[in-house]
Enzyme design. Sequence first.
Site, mmCIF file in Angstrom:
data_model
loop_
_atom_site.group_PDB
_atom_site.id
_atom_site.type_symbol
_atom_site.label_atom_id
_atom_site.label_comp_id
_atom_site.label_asym_id
_atom_site.label_seq_id
_atom_site.Cartn_x
_atom_site.Cartn_y
_atom_site.Cartn_z
ATOM 1 N N SER A 257 0.751 -1.694 0.044
ATOM 2 C CA SER A 257 0.381 -0.447 0.013
ATOM 3 C C SER A 257 0.513 1.106 0.135
ATOM 4 C CB SER A 257 -0.918 0.046 1.196
ATOM 5 O OG SER A 257 -1.294 1.443 1.835
ATOM 6 N N LYS A 258 -0.593 2.302 -1.127
ATOM 7 C CA LYS A 258 0.778 3.654 -0.543
ATOM 8 C C LYS A 258 1.590 4.029 0.910
ATOM 9 C CE LYS A 258 -0.189 3.846 -5.056
ATOM 10 N NZ LYS A 258 -1.203 4.924 -6.558
ATOM 11 N N ARG A 259 0.801 3.800 2.190
ATOM 12 C CA ARG A 259 0.616 3.709 3.045
ATOM 13 C C ARG A 259 1.833 3.844 3.879
ATOM 14 N NH1 ARG A 259 -4.930 4.247 2.713
ATOM 15 N NH2 ARG A 259 -4.989 2.061 3.587
#
Length: 486
Positions: A257-259
Amino acid sequence: MTKTIRVRYAPSPTGLLHIGNARTALFNYLYARHHGGTFLIRIEDTDRKRHVEDGERSQLENLRWLGIDWDESPETHANYRQSERLELYQKYIDQLLAEGKAYKSYVTEEELAAERERQEKAGETPRYINEFLGMSEDEKAAYIAEREAAGIVPTVRLAVNEAGIYKWNDMVKGEITFEGANIGGDWVIQKKDGYPTYNFAVVVDDHDMQISHVIRGDDHIANTPKQLMVYEALGWEAPEFGHMTLIINSETGKKLSKRDINTLQFIEDYRQKGYLPEAIFNFIALLGWNPGGEDEIFSREQLIALFDENRLSKSPAAFDQKKLDWMSNDYIKNADLDKIFALCKPYLEEAGRLTDKAEKLVELYKPQMTSADEIVPLTDLFFSDFPELGEAEREVMAAETVPTVLEAFKANLEAMSDEDFLPENISPQIKAVQKETGIKGKNLFMPIRIAVSGEMHGPELPNTIYLLGREKSIKHIDQVIEELKR
Ligand code: GLU
């Protein structure tokens, strides 16, 4: 019968090139090149809200950096951006409207939201319920006239064949079946702003561009039955589909995830840190695919030759940062010095360390580097004050024999003539200490290494001493001798 192979990578220019998209591009590229087919790039820019200025250019530039090339794209071909193809979509929307396979829908956002809420409360699966349901022809005409008079702009919906069965033999996952009744009702093919929706435009484009195989991420699986409905409505043959498994972070076991801020995920990040594109290409090619066997290092040419779509993995691909680092180091270690020096130069320059010894320093650290930007912290020893010893180092230096070793080595360095002060002459000086003191092995090398570099581990010792220079090496040794007396 063999189909002419034409595949595409169809990015939406909504941001930087993410590793997941890069994988989609790369597998399409490998598939096309392996089979002697055509690989094209189409820009899917119909979502005006998510459009990012410069998104297209940066996507293409990063693909090029990776070493991916293509045969057709907006750069060389007219109308390879969806925003340039609106007339074509309109033509088919008009056709479907005329044939009664699609219709204008006047339902408002508020009405849809209220209906959704009701369905959720009632525990029903959210779906669009035909707004004309139960209306007579007269009622229908009155409803449309009233809404048009009120200035409501319609969308266009596809009249879904609820009894239809939509199935395909997925290149990766095998047979997949959806029932027409389960896709949420008649869906929008043209938005209020006149733009087609993705699921409609993609079919018109894939047909028009004679795409033979659609290879993409499995987040698109639920879109495929909708797309099959459009092929059916327009009477076209659908391409083959292959949906690659998602990429999970091997640390968390969750979808990448981009997180996950500690994981570099944009190709631009790797580029800026000075990774070799060949290493990233190799790493991505093994995300959800492998040629079998134990080997993991492959050139682009080898990957093209070996690529086999039947080996696309059915289980999630693990993004393993440690493996990436290992692979990247392997590429740097084995690359020519010229190439790695060129890669390191901008970082050294920015740090003000592009001295006449710079290339030698790169040579010294090349075996341990993962990315070129590491050259700056790695060379701190040569440009900053001598570091304070860490705990582990102090422990080693507490041994009784250490002062003897250091004094002897220092004396030998001092005795060397200037012309003799060369890496190949420094090793014999260490051996001479062994002869003089009878101290050998770890007890000999470790104190010298720590006294010179401040650390227990590091690059080759004679070269480190040579590059530090005699004066600085002796200064470090003196400093440590002093420190040990305290
Ligand atoms: N524009 C879509 C995306 O970026 C492409 C989907 C497809 O390959 O059909 O996900």
